[in-house]
Motif scaffolding. Structure first.
Motif, short mmCIF file in Angstrom:
data_model
loop_
_atom_site.label_atom_id
_atom_site.label_comp_id
_atom_site.label_asym_id
_atom_site.label_seq_id
_atom_site.Cartn_x
_atom_site.Cartn_y
_atom_site.Cartn_z
N ALA A 1 37.16 39.43 28.91
CA ALA A 1 37.21 39.85 30.32
C ALA A 1 37.77 38.75 31.20
N VAL A 2 37.40 37.51 30.93
CA VAL A 2 37.87 36.38 31.74
C VAL A 2 39.30 35.99 31.38
N ARG A 3 39.59 35.97 30.10
CA ARG A 3 40.90 35.50 29.64
C ARG A 3 42.03 36.47 29.96
N HIS A 4 41.76 37.77 29.85
CA HIS A 4 42.83 38.75 29.94
C HIS A 4 42.92 39.48 31.28
N THR A 5 42.13 39.08 32.25
CA THR A 5 42.17 39.72 33.56
C THR A 5 42.23 38.65 34.65
N LYS A 6 42.49 39.09 35.85
CA LYS A 6 42.59 38.14 36.96
C LYS A 6 41.44 38.26 37.94
N GLY A 7 40.67 39.30 37.85
CA GLY A 7 39.61 39.54 38.83
C GLY A 7 38.24 39.14 38.33
N PRO A 8 37.23 39.52 39.08
CA PRO A 8 35.86 39.22 38.68
C PRO A 8 35.47 40.04 37.45
N ALA A 9 34.32 39.71 36.90
CA ALA A 9 33.81 40.42 35.73
C ALA A 9 32.28 40.47 35.82
#
Length: 136
Positions: free
Chosen positions: A54-62
């Motif tokens: 979730a953190v590595r492949h996206t730019k928003g919060p998780a």
């Protein structure tokens, strides 16, 4: 001894690699406090892979979501990217690759896993989850 009453926690995290460690340690504390110490190591591995993706492949919060109900522990990671996760590849086929092992580890260690698209107030996102039924 694990509790019989259901419970649920959600930890909202920023898009920061340190969030993976925060999530893992928070999960360990939650499971320990609820008497599920026997599955902590496997649950930590699963949560680490889901949150790292979730953190590595996206730019928003998780967010990390942990739920216990009817003897089943569900661990999930929400992220702001609506695209489905890349399908897991067999570990043998990955060879020495440094990436791509996460969901295969989840598939190998969890009793069940999946993902679902989400839409809220016109914003699309996704939720990737896994379950440990052996927790009972």
């Amino acid at each position: 001894m694990p509790e019989t009453e259901p419970w649920e926690y959600t930890l909202y995290i920023p898009n920061d690699v340190r969030s993976v460690t925060v999530s893992r340690r928070t999960l360990r504390l939650i499971l320990t406090m609820h008497g599920l110490i026997g599955i902590v190591d496997t649950a930590e591995l699963l949560a680490t892979e889901l949150v790292a993706n979730a953190v590595r492949h996206t730019k928003g919060p998780a967010a990390l979501r942990v739920r216990w109900s009817a003897g089943v522990l569900r661990i999930g990671a929400w992220d702001a990217d609506p695209e489905p996760p890349q399908p897991p590849q067999e570990l043998e086929k990955l060879g020495e690759a440094e990436e791509g092992r996460g969901l295969e580890l989840v598939r190998a260690c969890a009793d069940l896993w999946g993902w679902q698209p989400l839409t809220r107030h016109g914003t699309r996102s996704k939720y990737v989850w896994c379950e440990l039924t052996s927790a009972a």
